[in-house]
Design an enzyme around this catalytic site. Sequence first.
Site, short mmCIF file in Angstrom:
data_model
loop_
_atom_site.label_atom_id
_atom_site.label_comp_id
_atom_site.label_asym_id
_atom_site.label_seq_id
_atom_site.Cartn_x
_atom_site.Cartn_y
_atom_site.Cartn_z
N PHE A 13 0.83 -1.21 0.00
CA PHE A 13 0.00 0.00 0.00
C PHE A 13 0.87 1.27 0.00
N GLU A 86 5.13 -7.25 7.66
CA GLU A 86 3.78 -7.71 7.91
C GLU A 86 3.13 -6.57 8.66
N SER A 87 1.94 -6.13 8.22
CA SER A 87 1.43 -4.85 8.72
C SER A 87 0.07 -4.89 9.40
N ASP A 133 3.35 4.55 14.61
CA ASP A 133 3.08 5.16 15.92
C ASP A 133 2.68 4.12 16.97
N GLU A 134 2.35 2.89 16.51
CA GLU A 134 1.86 1.87 17.46
C GLU A 134 2.95 1.44 18.44
N TYR A 158 2.23 -7.21 16.51
CA TYR A 158 2.68 -6.35 15.40
C TYR A 158 3.54 -5.21 15.92
N SER A 159 3.01 -4.45 16.91
CA SER A 159 3.77 -3.27 17.36
C SER A 159 5.03 -3.68 18.10
N SER A 161 6.87 -6.22 17.27
CA SER A 161 7.87 -6.55 16.24
C SER A 161 8.41 -5.28 15.58
N ASN A 187 -2.05 6.21 11.25
CA ASN A 187 -2.82 5.39 10.28
C ASN A 187 -2.92 6.07 8.92
N TYR A 215 -15.42 -3.10 15.88
CA TYR A 215 -14.90 -3.82 17.06
C TYR A 215 -15.31 -3.11 18.35
N ARG A 222 -8.26 6.71 16.10
CA ARG A 222 -7.08 6.64 15.24
C ARG A 222 -6.89 8.01 14.57
P1 NAD Z 1 1.42 -3.59 3.33
O1 NAD Z 1 1.11 -4.80 4.14
O2 NAD Z 1 0.39 -3.01 2.44
O3 NAD Z 1 2.70 -3.89 2.41
C1 NAD Z 1 3.83 -4.57 2.88
C2 NAD Z 1 4.66 -5.01 1.67
O4 NAD Z 1 5.82 -5.70 2.17
C3 NAD Z 1 3.92 -5.96 0.73
O5 NAD Z 1 4.11 -5.55 -0.61
C4 NAD Z 1 4.58 -7.30 0.99
O6 NAD Z 1 4.59 -8.16 -0.14
C5 NAD Z 1 6.00 -6.88 1.38
N1 NAD Z 1 6.65 -7.89 2.22
C6 NAD Z 1 6.14 -8.52 3.32
N2 NAD Z 1 7.03 -9.42 3.80
C7 NAD Z 1 8.14 -9.31 3.01
C8 NAD Z 1 9.38 -9.97 3.03
N3 NAD Z 1 9.68 -10.92 3.94
N4 NAD Z 1 10.32 -9.63 2.10
C9 NAD Z 1 10.02 -8.69 1.17
N5 NAD Z 1 8.83 -8.05 1.09
C10 NAD Z 1 7.90 -8.36 2.01
O7 NAD Z 1 1.97 -2.53 4.37
P2 NAD Z 1 1.80 -0.94 4.39
O8 NAD Z 1 0.53 -0.60 5.07
O9 NAD Z 1 2.08 -0.40 3.05
O10 NAD Z 1 3.00 -0.55 5.39
C11 NAD Z 1 4.31 -0.33 4.88
C12 NAD Z 1 5.22 0.02 6.05
O11 NAD Z 1 4.75 1.20 6.70
C13 NAD Z 1 5.28 -1.07 7.12
O12 NAD Z 1 6.60 -1.13 7.60
C14 NAD Z 1 4.34 -0.56 8.21
O13 NAD Z 1 4.75 -1.02 9.47
C15 NAD Z 1 4.54 0.94 8.08
N6 NAD Z 1 3.37 1.76 8.50
C16 NAD Z 1 2.11 1.50 8.00
C17 NAD Z 1 1.05 2.33 8.34
C18 NAD Z 1 -0.34 2.11 7.82
O14 NAD Z 1 -1.27 2.79 8.26
N7 NAD Z 1 -0.57 1.20 6.88
C19 NAD Z 1 1.27 3.42 9.21
C20 NAD Z 1 2.56 3.64 9.71
C21 NAD Z 1 3.62 2.81 9.33
O1 DAU Z 2 -1.20 3.47 13.47
C1 DAU Z 2 -0.51 2.96 12.38
C2 DAU Z 2 -0.99 1.56 12.09
O2 DAU Z 2 -2.30 1.67 11.53
C3 DAU Z 2 -0.07 0.79 11.14
O3 DAU Z 2 1.20 0.63 11.74
C4 DAU Z 2 -0.66 -0.57 10.79
O4 DAU Z 2 0.17 -1.22 9.84
C5 DAU Z 2 -2.04 -0.35 10.19
O5 DAU Z 2 -2.65 -1.59 9.91
C6 DAU Z 2 -2.91 0.46 11.15
O6 DAU Z 2 -3.24 -0.32 12.34
P1 DAU Z 2 -4.71 -0.32 13.00
O7 DAU Z 2 -4.87 -1.54 13.77
O8 DAU Z 2 -4.97 0.99 13.66
O9 DAU Z 2 -5.59 -0.34 11.64
P2 DAU Z 2 -6.92 -1.16 11.21
O10 DAU Z 2 -7.37 -0.58 9.91
O11 DAU Z 2 -6.72 -2.61 11.32
O12 DAU Z 2 -7.95 -0.74 12.35
C7 DAU Z 2 -8.28 0.62 12.58
C8 DAU Z 2 -9.25 0.66 13.74
O13 DAU Z 2 -10.50 0.08 13.32
C9 DAU Z 2 -8.81 -0.14 14.94
O14 DAU Z 2 -9.22 0.55 16.13
C10 DAU Z 2 -9.56 -1.47 14.82
C11 DAU Z 2 -10.85 -1.05 14.14
N1 DAU Z 2 -11.46 -2.06 13.24
C12 DAU Z 2 -10.68 -2.63 12.28
C13 DAU Z 2 -11.21 -3.56 11.41
C14 DAU Z 2 -10.34 -4.21 10.36
C15 DAU Z 2 -12.80 -2.36 13.33
O15 DAU Z 2 -13.54 -1.81 14.20
N2 DAU Z 2 -13.34 -3.28 12.48
C16 DAU Z 2 -12.59 -3.91 11.53
O16 DAU Z 2 -13.14 -4.77 10.77
#
Ligand code: NAD
Ligand code: DAU
Length: 352
Positions: A13, A86-87, A133-134, A158-159, A161, A187, A215, A222
Amino acid sequence: MSKKILITGGAGFIGSHVVRLFVTKYPDYQVVNLDKLTYAGNLANLTDIEDAPNYTFVKGDITDASFLEQLFGEHAFDGVIHLAAESHVDRSISDPMAFVMTNVVGTVNLLNTAKNSWKSDFSGKRFYHVSTDEVYGSLHNPEDFFTETTPYDPQSPYSASKAASDHFVRAYGNTYGLPIVLSNCSNNYGPNHFPEKLIPLMIHNIQTNKPLPVYGKGENVRDWLYVIDHARAIDTIYHRGKTGETYNIGGFNEWKNIDLVHLLCRIMDQKLGRSEGTSAQLITYVTDRAGHDLRYAIDAHKLMNELGWEPSLQFEEGLEKTVDWFLANQEWLENVTSGAYQKYYDSMYENR
Ligand code: NAD
Ligand code: DAU
């Protein structure tokens, strides 16, 4: 000056938006996107730039140290922007070891390979670790924000790791002098968001008239940031952040989950021509996430004051753009919600 940059997780993403920004904004850079293509990695996120002369995709796994050594032997990288991870918190609850492997072992492999390949000549080099931020845990006092000096207190596998990986990155900076920089972001939301996460899952379920699983009581908060603003912040920090420093990234945009789901329902009612209140009837309260963090809120003043970054979009505008993107990209959504993802969805929500 021309640069060769390795971006890990560039098919995911956030990574795909970072790859696109670097490939299009810096035509004199060579961008190598390394991704394992897990369920979350999708090359369809990058079709518009896949033929660019300054872009290369390499399929590989950061847990494989000898593969990384070979890759760094083939390319003289000046910098690494590390997003591969893994996210998803819910998946970390059912399978923590996958998070230890990629987020901790994978990150240490990458640090080691960069250190060894740069042979301690770190001039002009940079290792940028993208984190979350987690790692700071959960806020309970409404006046508190996470700053760069908030002690780490991760609460989910997750957080934990991600926190471990942040510590290793800082340890490599301190011990070996590796020129590191880190950021911790709130987020993200926007185009290409995988529909296991709250916003795209709700958009998809509203569209297909499925229950909207909130949930617990929906009281968790967030702090949401448009993904392209995160990519812009990464560009700023990669180029102008101080070595050894950490920057928090966030939009000062806190929402209770239930309020956000109601807002999405209103936007979707308009877009789909439904009468107001139709989609909200799908809201279903389900069993809470185990150990669910109550509130995240980032103080991004350091990044804004020192490097001049600020978010470009108001939330309502960003959310509307996001809904429009999902409605216009049905094929993308159908491809990622079929097959293996459908099995995950059923097992995650059937008994909730
Ligand atoms: P995502 O899950 O959408 O994408 C992760 C990518 O990493 C995927 O393309 C996957 O194929 C690749 N990947 C996973 N394991 C791998 C491995 N062993 N070797 C090589 N590639 C691998 O994640 P995202 O939401 O785009 O998050 C990207 C980064 O940003 C992560 O480090 C996450 O912790 C961080 N982050 C995410 C958010 C969020 O809201 N999504 C917020 C803050 C920080
Ligand atoms: O804060 C940054 C983080 O935000 C990133 O590091 C993570 O990779 C990313 O997945 C995200 O984590 P959250 O757990 O906050 O995101 P998620 O979209 O899973 O959930 C957002 C909020 O919504 C959380 O309070 C849980 C709630 N939720 C989530 C799902 C999937 C629901 O209520 N129902 C749902 O089905």
